[in-house]
Design an enzyme around this catalytic site. Structure first.
Site, short mmCIF file in Angstrom:
data_model
loop_
_atom_site.label_atom_id
_atom_site.label_comp_id
_atom_site.label_asym_id
_atom_site.label_seq_id
_atom_site.Cartn_x
_atom_site.Cartn_y
_atom_site.Cartn_z
N SER A 1 0.92 -1.35 -0.07
CA SER A 1 0.11 -0.02 0.00
C SER A 1 0.98 1.33 0.07
CB SER A 1 -0.73 0.15 1.37
OG SER A 1 -0.22 0.23 2.18
N ASP A 2 0.34 2.29 -0.56
CA ASP A 2 0.96 3.57 -0.42
C ASP A 2 0.87 3.90 1.14
OD1 ASP A 2 2.25 6.14 -0.51
OD2 ASP A 2 0.81 6.74 -2.23
N TRP A 3 1.59 4.64 1.96
CA TRP A 3 1.69 5.02 3.27
C TRP A 3 0.47 5.28 3.73
CZ3 TRP A 3 5.15 2.17 1.60
CH2 TRP A 3 6.31 1.67 2.13
#
Length: 822
Positions: free
Chosen positions: A236-238
């Site tokens: 995932s993106d953060w």
């Protein structure tokens, strides 16, 4: 293992090691592996011989797990610059260098490259992506990935998918037709999977057609893994993962950062409660273990790369990429002589960015280079002594910046009783401690305050402004006087990274004398920011030098230009114009820079303008100056590369990877959602496709770029889908040309197809009078369109018929044509 690409015995041996390790893990260990243990790492699992996997931001350099100038990294030119080289092999070399940097810093996976498209010039993170064209983006991205992975380091191609603007990026629903997804936004990812076999992708914050990307079964599982055969891990993106069940079923393998995520204990419990099948968890763990095997941190698995590439000189490569990326968009010829290269004589260098260079864009692409060569540094070294003068002219920085030149600071950590429990370096006046990256002896439990303390030696006399970047309780003291002692609240924003990327707030004006040091102190009361599920301490001391009267500065620059043979003006954007976390409101240069250029050009007709921006800006004076050179964000060696190009030691090698024009004329400008949605109403018409459809003329077209020699396009030969172009260097210098091949379908209007598409390109080099041949293989996809809907309802259609092959120096400067029937 549906969708895996295992083909060699080594691949099969790694798969066997993965399966053996997976079989030894219990549910809790598997769930824990899929959740970040901190900001940048996954946990080690000693029971199966798995080391902790380390990730790092990496578009232009490898920052590592520490966000500090105390841990420097090579800073290459921006991705737009790399795109402007039109050279996948140079991108591969850049990737190989970054793999070398990653190994030096103990990093296993780079969170790069960014291959979103330049849908609109207002995109705030435009500089971090390569191009408006999916084919050029895909080939440059594939070169980068091949280079990084040739050094045994993984890549994470991002942001999958349609993350093409920053406004409301955590929540926006981008409504995109399946055709636009297939032909534009998915295409770079598909090309990279096909040509570079990346070991990872990163799914974006945004939704696509009502489904958040970290849960998008159709795009991740059916297309990327199913149709393309992608067999890497999906991270995932953060802070993008929102649902345990939705994420694991949507194909998300790793939820970052940790320790509080939707995976870990929550995932194990979901399996025990019967909400999630353990087989789904196993598939995600298998993908992570495969990555670990590839990078060499899984016991009994031989890494993909066992013999490392030869060492690369990072400074030399950074300089080469910069000069190969510079795009000369205007070079006026008077009396048979062009404005560039510079002729013998005196030079007046003008512009704040000429002295304090902007070499990279803001946000998570930030690294801290060991040195920065400014244009002033580069030209001072390259020109004869006594021939160069400098004037500020106009300063685009209208707000404070993080404390830098003249500051000597350290961080002092204290407990609630005021006892010192640890100290650390603080170069640059910025603290960004993530996870357990704290000074020795300091823990989050014992930490109460952090004081940035030291001295500031001004380089100019006058009124200096001091302030604070961050959220929380602060005390600011300069030269014994306290200017702020209060709570600084966050801006009205939905972005939880405001403390990282938000604007500094001014709090005190202090009269100082050049060369006389003063004591400075900024104390922060530690408190974990709300809304961020990981331990982070982020704040900075901010500063602005005395603000002089703009008209006075311009007058000084005009006088310097009038007394010189050539005036070189460096204009630039700022961190508040191009950065992560927000989009642009316009394309104007900030401050009085346009006024500066007009005034200098009126005083000296031999005015050269260097545009230091990562993405398009309006150049209303472009026809009034002798030359315009686009330098992008040129990396740490940018000033040296600029001197190479201005003096003629090297040719500017770049071609525009995206169209430059005014905002009024730009065909796609909407980046602001309405009621949570951003419809891509332009469908497949972005960039040069849209400019042509709307019949609008840009300032400079896609593919445009001048060198220091001339080229004659002599002939074209077409055999099947292979195009061979013969051209001759008809100028007086050795040079490099980018042969661009466009495909124009005869029936474009009937199928609502673009007038022409980039079908291929080739770089050639030749000495004066010599001929060269560029060969381009047109891919099948250039003749295909997506028809119907998604999944089984849609398909690629090969459109038979007559096509014109158009060859030239840009999309509008076409020199040769041929016809092909398929």
């Amino acid at each position: 293992m549906a969708g895996t690409q295992s083909t060699t015995p080594a691949d099969q041996a790694r798969e066997a090691a993965v399966e053996a390790a997976l079989g030894k893990l219990d549910l809790d260990a598997k769930a824990r592996l899929l959740a970040g243990q901190d900001m940048w790492t996954l946990p080690a699992l000693p029971e199966v011989g798995l080391e902790s996997l380390v990730m790092s931001d990496g578009p232009i350099g490898v920052r590592g797990v520490r966000w500090t100038a105390d841990d420097p990294s090579i800073a290459l030119p921006s991705p737009t610059a790399l795109g402007a080289t039109w050279d996948p092999e140079l991108a591969r070399r850049a990737g190989a260098l970054l793999a070398q940097e990653a190994r030096r810093k103990g990093v296993h996976v780079l969170l790069a490259p960014t291959v979103n498209l330049h849908r609109s010039p207002l995109g705030g993170r435009h500089f971090e992506a390569y191009s408006e064209d999916p084919y050029l983006t895909g080939l440059i991205g594939a070169g980068y990935v091949n280079g990084v992975q040739s050094g045994g380091v993984g890549t994470t191609v991002k942001h999958f998918v349609a993350n093409d603007a920053e406004t409301d990026r955590f929540t926006v629903n981008n409504v995109v037709s399946e055709r636009a997804l297939r032909e534009l936004y998915l295409r770079p990812f598909e090309l990279i999977v096909e040509n570079a076999r990346p070991w990872g992708i990163m799914t974006a914050y945004n939704q696509v057609n009502g489904v958040t990307m970290t849960e998008h079964h159709h795009l991740v599982n059916e297309i990327a893994r199913g149709e393309w055969g992608f067999d890497g891990y999906n991270v995932s993106d953060w802070m993008a993962a929102r649902s345990t069940k939705g994420a694991i079923e949507g194909g998300l393998d790793v939820a970052m950062p940790g320790p509080r995520t939707v995976y870990g204990e929550a995932l194990a419990q979901a399996v025990r409660d019967g909400e999630v099948e353990e087989a789904k968890v196993d598939e995600a763990v298998r993908n992570v273990l495969r990555l670990a095997a590839r990078v060499g941190i899984l016991e009994n698995a031989e890494p993909v790369v066992t013999e490392l590439p030869d060492a690369i000189d990072g400074e030399a490569l950074a300089r080469e990429i910069a000069r190969r990326a510079f795009v000369l968009v205007r070079n006026e010829v008077r009396d048979g002589n062009s404005a560039l290269p510079l002729k013998q004589g005196t030079v007046a260098l003008i512009g704040a960015a000429a002295r304090d260079a902007r070499v990279l864009g803001g946000g998570s692409a930030t690294v801290f280079p060991p040195r920065i060569v400014s244009p002033l540094d580069g030209l001072t070294a390259a020109l004869p002594e006594g021939t160069l003068t400098y004037a500020v002219g106009a300063d685009p920085n209208t707000e404070l910046a993080v404390a830098d030149k003249g500051f000597t600071l350290r961080a002092v950590c204290r407990d609630t009783d005021g006892n010192v429990i640890g100290t650390g370096n603080a170069p640059g006046g910025q603290i960004q401690w993530m996870g357990n990256d704290l000074p020795e002896g300091v823990t989050h439990d014992t930490l109460h305050t952090i004081e940035l303390t030291g001295t500031f030696t001004p380089r100019e006399s006058g009124t200096h402004t001091f302030g604070i970047k961050g959220v929380g309780a602060f005390t600011l003291t300069v030269d014994g006087t306290t200017y702020y002692d209060d709570l600084q609240l966050p801006a009205d924003t939905s972005d939880p990274f405001e403390a990282f990327f938000g604007s500094p707030v001014p709090h005190g004006e202090v009269e100082l004398t050049a060369g006389e040091p003063v004591e400075v102190s900024l104390t922060y009361v530690f408190q974990l920011p709300e809304g961020i599920p990981f331990m982070v301490i982020a704040f900075a001391l901010a500063h602005q030098e005395p603000r002089r009267d703009a008209d006075e500065l311009i007058a000084e620059a005009v006088e310097a230009a009038r007394n010189a043979d050539t005036a070189v003006v460096v204009v630039a954007t700022t961190d508040r114009v191009e950065s992560e976390g927000f989009d642009r409101g316009d394309l104007a240069l900030p401050g009085r820079q346009d006024d500066l250029v007009r005034a200098v050009a009126a005083a000296n007709p031999n005015t050269v303008v260097v545009v230091n921006s990562g993405s398009p800006v309006e150049l209303p004076w472009r026809d009034d100056v002798a030359a315009v050179l686009l330098s992008w964000f040129p990396g740490q060696e940018g000033g040296a590369a600029l001197a190479d190009v201005l003096t003629g030691a090297h040719e500017p090698g770049g071609r525009l990877p995206t169209t430059w024009g005014s905002l009024d004329a730009a065909p796609v400008t909407r980046v602001i959602p309405a009621d949570g949605e951003l419809p891509y109403t332009e469908d497949v018409f972005i960039g040069y496709r849209a400019w042509a459809k709307e019949g609008r003329t840009p300032s400079y077209p896609f593919g445009h770029g001048l060198g220091y020699t001339d080229w004659t396009y002599e002939s074209v030969q077409v055999e099947g889908t292979t195009v061979r172009v013969r051209l001759r260097n008809s100028g007086e210098r050795t040079g490099r040309e980018v042969v661009q091949v466009y495909l124009a379908p005869a029936d474009a209007p009937g199928l609502d197809r673009p007038e022409r598409l980039l079908a291929g390109f080739a770089g050639v080099e030749a000495a004066p009078g010599e001929s060269a041949e560029g060969t381009v293989e047109i891919p099948r996809r250039a003749f295909e369109t997506w028809t119907g809907g998604e999944g089984a309802e849609g398909s690629w259609s090969f459109v038979k018929g007559s096509y014109e092959i158009q060859i030239g120096r840009s999309i509008t400067d076409r020199r040769l044509t041929a016809t092909i029937n398929v």
